[in-house]
Design an enzyme around this catalytic site. Sequence first.
Site, PDB file in Angstrom:
ATOM      1  N   THR A  11       0.845  -1.184   0.000  1.00  0.00           N
ATOM      2  CA  THR A  11       0.000   0.000   0.000  1.00  0.00           C
ATOM      3  C   THR A  11       0.886   1.241   0.000  1.00  0.00           C
ATOM      4  OG1 THR A  11      -1.911   1.041   1.079  1.00  0.00           O
ATOM      5  CG2 THR A  11      -0.166   0.206   2.520  1.00  0.00           C
ATOM      6  N   GLU A  12       0.331   2.360  -0.441  1.00  0.00           N
ATOM      7  CA  GLU A  12       1.045   3.637  -0.460  1.00  0.00           C
ATOM      8  C   GLU A  12       2.330   3.587  -1.279  1.00  0.00           C
ATOM      9  OE1 GLU A  12      -0.267   6.405   0.733  1.00  0.00           O
ATOM     10  OE2 GLU A  12      -2.004   5.313   1.501  1.00  0.00           O
ATOM     11  N   LYS A  15       0.075   3.331  -6.706  1.00  0.00           N
ATOM     12  CA  LYS A  15      -0.761   2.674  -7.718  1.00  0.00           C
ATOM     13  C   LYS A  15      -1.612   3.681  -8.476  1.00  0.00           C
ATOM     14  CE  LYS A  15      -3.012  -0.251  -5.206  1.00  0.00           C
ATOM     15  NZ  LYS A  15      -2.382   0.133  -3.905  1.00  0.00           N
ATOM     16  N   THR A  16      -2.249   4.577  -7.739  1.00  0.00           N
ATOM     17  CA  THR A  16      -3.122   5.549  -8.395  1.00  0.00           C
ATOM     18  C   THR A  16      -2.322   6.535  -9.236  1.00  0.00           C
ATOM     19  OG1 THR A  16      -4.715   5.378  -6.580  1.00  0.00           O
ATOM     20  CG2 THR A  16      -4.879   7.309  -8.004  1.00  0.00           C
ATOM     21  N   LYS A  37     -12.209   1.865  -9.369  1.00  0.00           N
ATOM     22  CA  LYS A  37     -11.609   1.421  -8.110  1.00  0.00           C
ATOM     23  C   LYS A  37     -12.771   0.859  -7.311  1.00  0.00           C
ATOM     24  CE  LYS A  37      -8.563   2.857  -4.342  1.00  0.00           C
ATOM     25  NZ  LYS A  37      -7.461   1.910  -4.655  1.00  0.00           N
ATOM     26  N   SER A  41     -11.214   2.523   0.954  1.00  0.00           N
ATOM     27  CA  SER A  41     -11.400   3.021   2.317  1.00  0.00           C
ATOM     28  C   SER A  41     -10.615   4.320   2.454  1.00  0.00           C
ATOM     29  CB  SER A  41     -10.944   1.976   3.336  1.00  0.00           C
ATOM     30  OG  SER A  41      -9.638   1.524   3.059  1.00  0.00           O
ATOM     31  N   ASP A  54      -8.085   8.832  -4.415  1.00  0.00           N
ATOM     32  CA  ASP A  54      -7.561   8.010  -5.499  1.00  0.00           C
ATOM     33  C   ASP A  54      -8.599   7.821  -6.596  1.00  0.00           C
ATOM     34  OD1 ASP A  54      -5.234   7.790  -4.073  1.00  0.00           O
ATOM     35  OD2 ASP A  54      -5.600   5.750  -3.368  1.00  0.00           O
ATOM     36  N   GLU A 116      -8.296  -0.627 -10.584  1.00  0.00           N
ATOM     37  CA  GLU A 116      -7.267  -0.459  -9.558  1.00  0.00           C
ATOM     38  C   GLU A 116      -7.673  -1.176  -8.278  1.00  0.00           C
ATOM     39  OE1 GLU A 116      -5.372   2.799  -6.602  1.00  0.00           O
ATOM     40  OE2 GLU A 116      -5.840   3.535  -8.610  1.00  0.00           O
TER      41      GLU A 116
END
Length: 226
Positions: A11-12, A15-16, A37, A41, A54, A116
């Site tokens: 994560t982080e 990706k976006t 997407k 959350s 995102d 995504e």
Amino acid sequence: MPAYFITGTDTEIGKTTIASGLLHAARRAGLSTAAIKPVASGCELTPEGLRNGDALSLWGECSLPLRYEEVNPLAFEPAIAPHLAAREVGTPLTVQALVEPIQAIQARNADFMLVEGAGGWRVPLEGQANLSDVAKSVGMPVILVVGVRLGCINHAVLTAEAIAHDGLRLAGWVANIVDPQTSRLNDNLATLHERLPAPCLGTVPYLAEATPAGVADCLDLTLLGL
């Protein structure tokens, strides 16, 4: 209609950022674009309802006229794992609940479509299901975003092995430099090129302001056959 599932090594890791750049590059090439997407959350409550940053970024790079709810059908406010956020509000986070809105976007027949994921490849859903089961259900080739920092080689190779184990094709990967101080950066990139069984679509340097246009400049969609 080329459609790809975007996952990441963690994560982080951008990706976006990369997905928005890919969509921008496709638009620049004259292709119509759509993205989804399916679950997010960490959403903010706005007068229009829950909104995810995102998903908004992806939505902004869609040339087809999509509603926000089509781009992000399941939105949760707590910035926690999606299955935990869904459990808190009593929403069943099943594979089918995510597959159906993806198929609805597919039916719009964009020239280039991205789905995504959230986090990495094995993000939990309800029961023993994972987000990877959604990718398997829709059968899309996968684009892997590698967040380049210490430990990324292990994460990238393990993710590529899991994708292959699940019977999906790794169509390409993108090196996103999330830590510009990574020791032996060029050596790490060379190892990724040696170990990952797919073409590198581009290396995105650490950018103070990573705009879709700026990221698109670093990517080569022709490696996907587009």
